[in-house]
Design a protein around this motif. Structure first.
Motif, PDB file in Angstrom:
ATOM      1  N   SER A 168       0.832  -1.192   0.000  1.00 50.44           N
ATOM      2  CA  SER A 168       0.000   0.000   0.000  1.00 50.44           C
ATOM      3  C   SER A 168       0.871   1.247   0.000  1.00 50.44           C
ATOM      4  O   SER A 168       1.841   1.315   0.749  1.00 50.44           O
ATOM      5  CB  SER A 168      -0.914   0.001   1.235  1.00 50.44           C
ATOM      6  OG  SER A 168      -1.502   1.268   1.400  1.00 50.44           O
ATOM      7  N   ARG A 191     -11.388 -11.362   3.459  1.00 47.39           N
ATOM      8  CA  ARG A 191     -12.227 -10.564   2.576  1.00 47.39           C
ATOM      9  C   ARG A 191     -13.010 -11.484   1.644  1.00 47.39           C
ATOM     10  O   ARG A 191     -12.502 -12.523   1.241  1.00 47.39           O
ATOM     11  CB  ARG A 191     -11.358  -9.611   1.745  1.00 47.39           C
ATOM     12  CG  ARG A 191     -12.097  -8.490   1.057  1.00 47.39           C
ATOM     13  CD  ARG A 191     -11.113  -7.488   0.485  1.00 47.39           C
ATOM     14  NE  ARG A 191     -10.222  -6.978   1.522  1.00 47.39           N
ATOM     15  CZ  ARG A 191      -9.128  -6.263   1.286  1.00 47.39           C
ATOM     16  NH1 ARG A 191      -8.786  -5.995   0.045  1.00 47.39           N
ATOM     17  NH2 ARG A 191      -8.385  -5.826   2.272  1.00 47.39           N
ATOM     18  N   LYS A 228     -16.617   2.452   6.619  1.00 44.06           N
ATOM     19  CA  LYS A 228     -16.594   3.580   5.695  1.00 44.06           C
ATOM     20  C   LYS A 228     -17.226   4.815   6.319  1.00 44.06           C
ATOM     21  O   LYS A 228     -16.676   5.932   6.223  1.00 44.06           O
ATOM     22  CB  LYS A 228     -17.324   3.203   4.401  1.00 44.06           C
ATOM     23  CG  LYS A 228     -17.321   4.305   3.354  1.00 44.06           C
ATOM     24  CD  LYS A 228     -18.039   3.847   2.081  1.00 44.06           C
ATOM     25  CE  LYS A 228     -18.059   4.962   1.035  1.00 44.06           C
ATOM     26  NZ  LYS A 228     -18.741   4.530  -0.216  1.00 44.06           N
ATOM     27  N   ARG A 266      -9.113  -5.808  11.860  1.00 43.91           N
ATOM     28  CA  ARG A 266      -9.323  -5.027  10.643  1.00 43.91           C
ATOM     29  C   ARG A 266      -8.002  -4.951   9.874  1.00 43.91           C
ATOM     30  O   ARG A 266      -6.928  -4.782  10.467  1.00 43.91           O
ATOM     31  CB  ARG A 266      -9.811  -3.619  10.976  1.00 43.91           C
ATOM     32  CG  ARG A 266     -10.203  -2.827   9.743  1.00 43.91           C
ATOM     33  CD  ARG A 266     -10.637  -1.404  10.067  1.00 43.91           C
ATOM     34  NE  ARG A 266     -11.031  -0.712   8.843  1.00 43.91           N
ATOM     35  CZ  ARG A 266     -11.281   0.591   8.756  1.00 43.91           C
ATOM     36  NH1 ARG A 266     -11.200   1.344   9.852  1.00 43.91           N
ATOM     37  NH2 ARG A 266     -11.621   1.124   7.602  1.00 43.91           N
ATOM     38  N   GLU A 267      -8.087  -5.084   8.545  1.00 47.05           N
ATOM     39  CA  GLU A 267      -6.879  -5.041   7.731  1.00 47.05           C
ATOM     40  C   GLU A 267      -6.305  -3.623   7.737  1.00 47.05           C
ATOM     41  O   GLU A 267      -6.988  -2.674   7.333  1.00 47.05           O
ATOM     42  CB  GLU A 267      -7.189  -5.467   6.296  1.00 47.05           C
ATOM     43  CG  GLU A 267      -7.569  -6.930   6.163  1.00 47.05           C
ATOM     44  CD  GLU A 267      -6.435  -7.860   6.567  1.00 47.05           C
ATOM     45  OE1 GLU A 267      -5.270  -7.581   6.208  1.00 47.05           O
ATOM     46  OE2 GLU A 267      -6.716  -8.851   7.254  1.00 47.05           O
ATOM     47  N   ASP A 273      -6.535  -1.282   4.766  1.00 41.02           N
ATOM     48  CA  ASP A 273      -7.837  -0.727   4.431  1.00 41.02           C
ATOM     49  C   ASP A 273      -8.139   0.558   5.202  1.00 41.02           C
ATOM     50  O   ASP A 273      -9.185   1.180   4.983  1.00 41.02           O
ATOM     51  CB  ASP A 273      -8.944  -1.745   4.718  1.00 41.02           C
ATOM     52  CG  ASP A 273      -8.893  -2.947   3.787  1.00 41.02           C
ATOM     53  OD1 ASP A 273      -8.279  -2.827   2.716  1.00 41.02           O
ATOM     54  OD2 ASP A 273      -9.450  -4.004   4.144  1.00 41.02           O
TER      55      ASP A 273
END
Length: 393
Positions: A39, A99, A234, A260-261, A264
């Protein structure tokens, strides 16, 4: 049957549905390895809670589910996947769902699996389910039995709204709100205690209304402590990023699910999170109490409760996009923290409803009906009394 017993029964129906998939097996499946690209934000994923770098993971294991939805289980992040080499009577390898994108399932396995895997190997795939969310919902509906919580569940029994003078609060045009949003914010700022205040309208507009209202509460009520809860990461991330433009990092916290990743999580959010290099953690009770504003998904609010925050800690609770969550999910945020003095705001849209209810029995008997929707069909909301509800178009 009372409120707690009713929702407990519906949650057990969901549990039974999951149990029906315990014998489901996909045979002779070819899996692929997928290594997620680095990322561009990873270099920014450092704060006072983090290690200097993210640890390199094994590649993800990817396979496809059957095309017909009725012929496959509904999988969520942190559910369990078991791979047994086809034709071999050995213990299966256990992995965690990271996911699910359409039919493709991305799973994380440890070194034991990767050390023996070859591209020609086929596997028999089976599943079990992480019941953590159901457990937290069960705990929440049980917590609603507290008498101090009754007027939040059934406000028809006390229709007396409480308001304070807000003449000194100016809803400025710089917040780019339309007239209906400004009216909603003004009314929200005047509320004190229960019953809840509801804002109905399109998701984008109600979220911006929450942002403006919470910012005004933060600035004008120095003793306020605000919880903003929503069904999705989100929504939580969006609101935290907007608030971080005017609220210092030291007073703003984003509670995340443990697994949680991190890739992301936007960099502007992770600086307000607690991450130790492997999982997202919950700060000490002293640190939690120091934050003026906390954002969290409904389910992850339980981490704040287990971390030591109790009923009455938050002066204001926002339940954002509540029409998209089941009532027990909403209660994880509400029942653990609200008392008769807590001011509660609920936003949602008639166009939205909970979609993650799997049991046909639970669907038919009401689990797919949200707390938001239930209140809007009862007094004092059903008559669109402006003391209790605002409609934004």
């Amino acid at each position: 049957m009372n409120y707690s017993e009713y929702f407990a029964a519906l949650l057990y129906a969901e549990d039974i549905y999951l149990e029906t998939w315990s014998d489901f097996v996909l045979e002779e499946v070819i899996v692929k390895l997928y290594e997620e690209p680095d990322s561009p934000t990873e270099a920014k994923h450092e704060n006072k809670y983090m290690e200097n770098s993210l640890k390199k993971k094994n590649p993800f294991v990817v396979f496809e589910l059957p095309p017909n939805r009725k012929d496959r289980p509904f999988l969520l992040s942190r559910d369990f996947v078991y791979l047994r080499p086809s034709g071999k009577k050995v213990d299966p390898f256990k992995g965690f769902v990271c996911r699910v994108v359409k039919r493709k399932v991305r799973v994380e396995f440890g070194n034991e699996f990767h050390s023996q895997h070859s591209s020609e190997q086929k596997y028999d795939v089976s599943f079990s389910f992480n019941r953590l969310c159901l457990k937290r919902c069960h705990q929440a509906v049980l917590a609603t039995s507290d008498p101090s919580f009754h007027n939040l569940l059934f406000p028809i029994e006390n229709l007396r709204a409480k308001f304070m003078d807000t003449e000194t609060v100016v809803i400025t045009s710089s917040h780019d709100l339309n007239m209906e949003q400004r009216v909603a914010v003004s009314r929200m700022l005047s509320c004190i205690g229960s019953p809840p205040y509801i804002v109905e309208g399109p998701t984008e507009k109600t979220r911006d209304t929450v942002w403006a209202a919470s910012l005004h509460i933060y600035k004008n009520l120095p003793n306020s402590r605000i919880l903003i809860a929503a069904p999705t990461n989100k929504a939580c991330d969006y609101l935290l990023i907007k608030l971080s433009e005017e609220i210092p990092e030291s007073e703003l916290f984003r509670a995340n699910a443990a697994f949680r990743e991190p890739e992301d999580v936007p960099p502007d959010v992770i600086v307000s999170s607690s991450y130790n290099g492997e999982v997202f953690t919950c700060p000490t009770i002293e640190e939690l109490e120091s934050y003026r504003v906390i954002t969290s998904t409904f389910i992850s609010c339980f981490r704040l409760h287990s971390g030591g925050l109790n009923k009455g800690h938050f002066t204001h609770i926002f339940l954002v996009d509540a029409s998209s969550a089941t009532e027990p999910e909403t209660m994880v945020a509400l029942a653990n923290f609200a008392d008769e003095k807590t001011t509660v705001f609920i936003t949602g849209s008639y166009a939205e409803c909970p979609n993650r209810v799997h049991s046909n029995i639970a669907r038919k008997l009401g689990l797919r009906r949200s707390y938001f929707d239930r209140l809007l069909t009862k007094l004092p909301y059903v008559d669109w009394n402006p003391q209790f509800v605002t409609l934004i178009s």
